[in-house]
Enzyme design. Sequence first.
Site, PDB file in Angstrom:
ATOM      1  N   ASP A   1     -21.059 -11.181  21.297  1.00  0.00           N
ATOM      2  CA  ASP A   1     -20.338 -10.616  22.844  1.00  0.00           C
ATOM      3  C   ASP A   1     -21.341  -9.722  22.976  1.00  0.00           C
ATOM      4  O   ASP A   1     -21.296  -8.745  23.434  1.00  0.00           O
ATOM      5  CB  ASP A   1     -19.233 -10.117  22.736  1.00  0.00           C
ATOM      6  CG  ASP A   1     -18.770  -9.062  21.648  1.00  0.00           C
ATOM      7  OD1 ASP A   1     -19.647  -8.185  20.410  1.00  0.00           O
ATOM      8  OD2 ASP A   1     -17.939  -8.199  21.821  1.00  0.00           O
TER       9      ASP A   1
ATOM     10  N   ASP B   1     -21.787  -4.403  25.617  1.00  0.00           N
ATOM     11  CA  ASP B   1     -21.100  -4.896  24.873  1.00  0.00           C
ATOM     12  C   ASP B   1     -20.160  -4.770  25.223  1.00  0.00           C
ATOM     13  O   ASP B   1     -19.330  -3.848  25.352  1.00  0.00           O
ATOM     14  CB  ASP B   1     -21.005  -3.799  23.014  1.00  0.00           C
ATOM     15  CG  ASP B   1     -20.350  -4.481  22.459  1.00  0.00           C
ATOM     16  OD1 ASP B   1     -21.137  -4.976  21.594  1.00  0.00           O
ATOM     17  OD2 ASP B   1     -18.947  -3.851  22.183  1.00  0.00           O
TER      18      ASP B   1
END
Length: 707
Positions: free
Chosen positions: A488, A445
């Site tokens: 993301d 992440d």
Amino acid sequence: MDRKLPLLLITSDPKNRVQLSNRIRSLQLFDIHTVENSTSAIEKLKNNNFHFIISDIDIGDVDGWCLSSLIRSDIYVCDRKIPIVLLTDTHSERIAEATAKAFGINAVLTKSETSKVNEILADAFSLSLPISSKMTALNVMADKSLASEIELLIDSKFETFTVPNAKDGLAILRQQNIDFLIVDNALPDNTASELIKAVHQELPEIPCVVIVPRNDIEVAEYYMIHGASDFIYRPLNPSRVLNICERAARRNDFMISNNQFAQKVSQLEQSERKFRDLFDEHTTLLENLSSVVIELDKEGKIKFLNKTWRSLTGFSIERCIGKNLLEFIEVDELGAVRFTAKINSMLKLNQTSSTEEVKIRTAYNYNLWVEIKLHKIIKNGVTSGLSATVDNIHDRKKAEEKLSHLALHDTLTGLYNRYYFDTQLSRLTLLASRGDDSHCLLYIDLDHFKVINDTEGHQTGDMVLREVSQILSQRLRQSDILCRVGGDEFVILLSSTTMENAKTIGNNICKQISDTHFQFSNNTYKISASIGLSEIDGHSTAPEYLRQADIALYVAKNKGRNQIHCFAEDDVESTMQFDNMKWVHRLQDAVINDNLILHFQPVWDLEENKVAYFEALVRLQHGDTLTFPNEFIPALERAEDISFLDHQVINQALKSLSSNPELHRVAINLSAHAFSDERLAPLIESKLKNTMSMVIELYSNSLNQPA
């Protein structure tokens, strides 16, 4: 592919069902579920998460339009945005477009157009067939209170824009796509009349509704004569306003559809004349077919070709006669071997027909995908050869390749997507359970990515994601699998890799991303990556390995980010994070099931000798157990989800205050995070207004009760 996408086909027409099923099945990407009516379809939708729906309109008690409306209401297992295609015997394009917009249909096809279904599926997969939004209305009125009242009345069906004068209204109409217009005749200097006349002359396709004084028939007639579609009396009658606006907005749809139906009748008459002409010229039909027609002798050599062969391949007919058809099949394709065996089988055995898809060579230095349908020619009980038709299916195969790619890849980065990741994680889990090497899962992440998105915009954010995907791709071996699974968020499956090696790879990724600078205009940004690592050792399930990596990721973030954390059963930090997540789930479950309880503790005023106020104390009811704040609030604070509890406590306290008059004053305990919660003050203000309204209504009702 290990798992096919579920597709629901609803039709009572056996022929149509077979044709569509064969066409879709050729993609080899879908698990087709077929039902004959809406009753069976609803039962399927309750229990299955379909990715596509194709349906006739007439399917029983609930027609195709209404079934689509039910699906869009998000009451079934499938995503409410699932692509839906409706099939009709015939339709007017304008009516179909308008009705599809109302019901959220992605595409409407006549049954004669079902050959396009694979391309429709490909486009739907790439999200180029969005569900239509509301119709748009433009209000031209200087009276702000009237504009607000109109917007409120039609908000459920229309997206509304309001301007205060005729000049601005005409400018918007010339520049934007507006479905209909509402004009207040009370605009100053008679500009309402001039605006309606201008719209009627320049943009007659835009319906116009005018607001006139109540019972002023002459004014209403004047506007109707000069271009208005309908009128609304002022003061407004709420029950009529939405009805009149919908009727006006749909007026052009029906007028245009009448013209389309007339055109279809004319086209049908022309088609009938063409059919008679073709029938009269049947002797030349063979040479004008769009399909190639071939006759082969019993050795597979070409005896006859029609002229379409030349236009398809570029080879002259004269040079091809006498050659074996196999000379024109692309030998690099595995299909060539199968096609050779099929021809030999038909010439020497009892098989009478076959359909094959192969690539053929052309004189244009490229190959074409074609469908060849073979039929045995029998004369006097003996096989004398084969007849064949050849059709160009190159565009369809390209569409299938596009669909296959979209089914497995992320459209922004080109990496594999979440669906492909799930299948590969399951595959590695199965291999590990059989005693093969263990594998590893990296859950990545990006830290501080939201700063770039919020500051520079989503397009710039997309550029960063593409660059990060390139960085990650450079760190992989050929056997490793990189996927983008969220905004993301990325995952990497490392096959036959130890935890130690996986940790080294993760540390290298963290360093390379943190060392990268992103320059936009005069601003420079740096991001980092937090990584959770779990081992696929064959002792658990695929969802469990993903959950372990997710927990490890949160630990990495809590420890300062820009690092990797390895999940372990005896790891205190992982265990604590898992407990935090369980408490968040319990809180959400308590809110959904109304198990969030407030106890009101009286606070006594010694001087006044009475209850000064009540303090609201929150409890969680979990089964038969009552849980106190000291057990769950620390976990919620660590999980950064404490604001959710603050909001729910405020909501419950004010609800109790409104229904229990004896709670004349209540004190509510909030977390320290409340001081930085920008949503809290507007929430309290809104809830207080609603509570005061309810209290006033209860008080009024009590006054009206008989003594």
